[in-house]
Design a protein around this motif. Structure first.
Motif, PDB file in Angstrom:
ATOM      1  N   THR A   1      16.015  -8.760  18.107  1.00 15.25           N
ATOM      2  CA  THR A   1      16.779  -9.940  17.767  1.00 15.25           C
ATOM      3  C   THR A   1      16.077 -10.704  16.641  1.00 15.25           C
ATOM      4  OG1 THR A   1      17.764 -11.971  18.599  1.00 15.25           O
ATOM      5  CG2 THR A   1      15.634 -11.347  19.523  1.00 15.25           C
ATOM      6  N   PHE A   2      16.876 -11.297  15.764  1.00 19.35           N
ATOM      7  CA  PHE A   2      16.330 -12.047  14.633  1.00 19.35           C
ATOM      8  C   PHE A   2      16.790 -13.496  14.644  1.00 19.35           C
ATOM      9  CE2 PHE A   2      13.963  -8.966  12.428  1.00 19.35           C
ATOM     10  CZ  PHE A   2      14.606  -7.745  12.507  1.00 19.35           C
ATOM     11  N   SER A   3      17.067 -14.017  15.819  1.00 17.39           N
ATOM     12  CA  SER A   3      17.586 -15.374  15.905  1.00 17.39           C
ATOM     13  C   SER A   3      16.561 -16.418  15.471  1.00 17.39           C
ATOM     14  CB  SER A   3      18.060 -15.669  17.324  1.00 17.39           C
ATOM     15  OG  SER A   3      16.990 -15.518  18.238  1.00 17.39           O
ATOM     16  N   LEU A   4      15.291 -16.058  15.403  1.00 15.46           N
ATOM     17  CA  LEU A   4      14.261 -17.007  14.986  1.00 15.46           C
ATOM     18  C   LEU A   4      13.719 -16.703  13.595  1.00 15.46           C
ATOM     19  CD1 LEU A   4      12.175 -17.368  18.279  1.00 15.46           C
ATOM     20  CD2 LEU A   4      14.055 -18.793  17.453  1.00 15.46           C
ATOM     21  N   ASN A   5      14.431 -15.870  12.835  1.00 13.62           N
ATOM     22  CA  ASN A   5      13.923 -15.389  11.554  1.00 13.62           C
ATOM     23  C   ASN A   5      14.878 -15.704  10.408  1.00 13.62           C
ATOM     24  OD1 ASN A   5      13.323 -13.278  13.895  1.00 13.62           O
ATOM     25  ND2 ASN A   5      11.522 -13.404  12.555  1.00 13.62           N
ATOM     26  N   ALA A   6      14.290 -16.092   9.280  1.00 15.02           N
ATOM     27  CA  ALA A   6      15.102 -16.306   8.089  1.00 15.02           C
ATOM     28  C   ALA A   6      15.687 -14.987   7.598  1.00 15.02           C
ATOM     29  CB  ALA A   6      14.257 -16.948   6.997  1.00 15.02           C
ATOM     30  N   MET A   7      16.850 -15.092   6.970  1.00 13.01           N
ATOM     31  CA  MET A   7      17.535 -13.914   6.448  1.00 13.01           C
ATOM     32  C   MET A   7      17.993 -14.220   5.023  1.00 13.01           C
ATOM     33  SD  MET A   7      19.797 -13.082   9.881  1.00 13.01           S
ATOM     34  CE  MET A   7      19.863 -11.289   9.757  1.00 13.01           C
ATOM     35  N   ALA A   8      18.221 -13.178   4.250  1.00 15.82           N
ATOM     36  CA  ALA A   8      18.547 -13.401   2.843  1.00 15.82           C
ATOM     37  C   ALA A   8      19.347 -12.236   2.273  1.00 15.82           C
ATOM     38  CB  ALA A   8      17.271 -13.596   2.032  1.00 15.82           C
ATOM     39  N   TRP A   9      19.932 -12.515   1.123  1.00 22.60           N
ATOM     40  CA  TRP A   9      20.587 -11.481   0.321  1.00 22.60           C
ATOM     41  C   TRP A   9      19.899 -11.441  -1.042  1.00 22.60           C
ATOM     42  CZ3 TRP A   9      24.184  -8.074   1.977  1.00 22.60           C
ATOM     43  CH2 TRP A   9      24.849  -8.374   3.168  1.00 22.60           C
ATOM     44  N   PHE A  10      19.654 -10.228  -1.499  1.00 20.60           N
ATOM     45  CA  PHE A  10      19.135  -9.972  -2.832  1.00 20.60           C
ATOM     46  C   PHE A  10      20.101  -9.018  -3.537  1.00 20.60           C
ATOM     47  CE2 PHE A  10      14.740 -11.642  -2.843  1.00 20.60           C
ATOM     48  CZ  PHE A  10      14.651 -12.027  -1.518  1.00 20.60           C
ATOM     49  N   ARG A  11      19.929  -8.894  -4.833  1.00 23.04           N
ATOM     50  CA  ARG A  11      20.740  -7.918  -5.555  1.00 23.04           C
ATOM     51  C   ARG A  11      19.919  -7.306  -6.681  1.00 23.04           C
ATOM     52  NH1 ARG A  11      25.184 -11.634  -8.913  1.00 23.04           N
ATOM     53  NH2 ARG A  11      23.784 -12.277 -10.605  1.00 23.04           N
ATOM     54  N   GLN A  12      20.330  -6.117  -7.073  1.00 20.66           N
ATOM     55  CA  GLN A  12      19.656  -5.430  -8.161  1.00 20.66           C
ATOM     56  C   GLN A  12      20.682  -4.704  -9.011  1.00 20.66           C
ATOM     57  OE1 GLN A  12      16.499  -2.773  -6.931  1.00 20.66           O
ATOM     58  NE2 GLN A  12      15.547  -2.850  -8.947  1.00 20.66           N
ATOM     59  N   ALA A  13      20.747  -5.096 -10.259  1.00 16.02           N
ATOM     60  CA  ALA A  13      21.634  -4.461 -11.225  1.00 16.02           C
ATOM     61  C   ALA A  13      20.864  -3.348 -11.942  1.00 16.02           C
ATOM     62  CB  ALA A  13      22.146  -5.485 -12.223  1.00 16.02           C
ATOM     63  N   PRO A  14      21.566  -2.382 -12.501  1.00 16.95           N
ATOM     64  CA  PRO A  14      20.884  -1.277 -13.199  1.00 16.95           C
ATOM     65  C   PRO A  14      19.962  -1.790 -14.297  1.00 16.95           C
ATOM     66  CG  PRO A  14      23.190  -0.758 -12.888  1.00 16.95           C
ATOM     67  CD  PRO A  14      23.020  -2.188 -12.462  1.00 16.95           C
ATOM     68  N   GLY A  15      18.732  -1.315 -14.265  1.00 16.34           N
ATOM     69  CA  GLY A  15      17.774  -1.685 -15.289  1.00 16.34           C
ATOM     70  C   GLY A  15      17.162  -3.056 -15.119  1.00 16.34           C
ATOM     71  N   LYS A  16      17.480  -3.737 -14.030  1.00 19.09           N
ATOM     72  CA  LYS A  16      16.955  -5.084 -13.794  1.00 19.09           C
ATOM     73  C   LYS A  16      16.165  -5.129 -12.495  1.00 19.09           C
ATOM     74  CE  LYS A  16      20.528  -7.606 -16.339  1.00 19.09           C
ATOM     75  NZ  LYS A  16      21.494  -8.755 -16.285  1.00 19.09           N
ATOM     76  N   GLU A  17      15.354  -6.168 -12.376  1.00 23.85           N
ATOM     77  CA  GLU A  17      14.594  -6.347 -11.146  1.00 23.85           C
ATOM     78  C   GLU A  17      15.489  -6.905 -10.038  1.00 23.85           C
ATOM     79  OE1 GLU A  17      10.121  -7.136 -12.977  1.00 23.85           O
ATOM     80  OE2 GLU A  17      11.064  -8.610 -11.678  1.00 23.85           O
TER      81      GLU A  17
END
Length: 125
Positions: free
Chosen positions: A27-43
């Motif tokens: 369970t992750f009810s006590l943990n921060a969550m996030a979204w990241f993204r990566q485009a071609p050729g980029k970090e």
């Protein structure tokens, strides 16, 4: 621990897409969550993050006013609603979860310990 994203695909400029990420293994009810993204050729870059309680949400400048992050702790799931899509939003989107408890939603990649495999989002007419 496994994180599985869904909801990616082809979106039109000005349209909307919603992403989901289900965590399993603990369970992750006590943990921060996030979204990241990566485009071609980029970090890989942060899109949005949400604190363990859901009370605090942080957004990248490009996401403010267009994207919304939310979580459902009962379902161990984090969501990303993307509106007013732009071609520049084309990328692989990853969800991530911190291992430490009571995180406030860091936008730093190094803060996150668990990562999904990613889901492709393509914005094109």
């Amino acid at each position: 621990v496994q994180l599985v994203e869904s909801g990616g695909g082809l979106g039109q400029p000005g349209g909307s897409l919603g992403l989901s990420c289900v965590a399993s293994g603990r369970t992750f009810s006590l943990n921060a969550m996030a979204w990241f993204r990566q485009a071609p050729g980029k970090e890989r870059e942060a899109v949005a993050a949400i604190s363990w309680s859901g009370a605090k949400r942080n957004y990248a400048d490009f996401a403010k006013g267009r994207f919304t992050i939310a979580r459902d702790n009962d379902k161990n799931t984090v969501y990303l609603q993307m509106n007013s899509l732009e071609p520049g939003d084309t990328a692989v989107y990853y969800c991530a979860v911190e291992d430490r408890s009571y995180g406030l939603g860091s936008m730093r990649r190094v803060a996150y310990d668990y990562w999904g495999q990613g889901t492709q989002v393509t914005v094109s007419s």
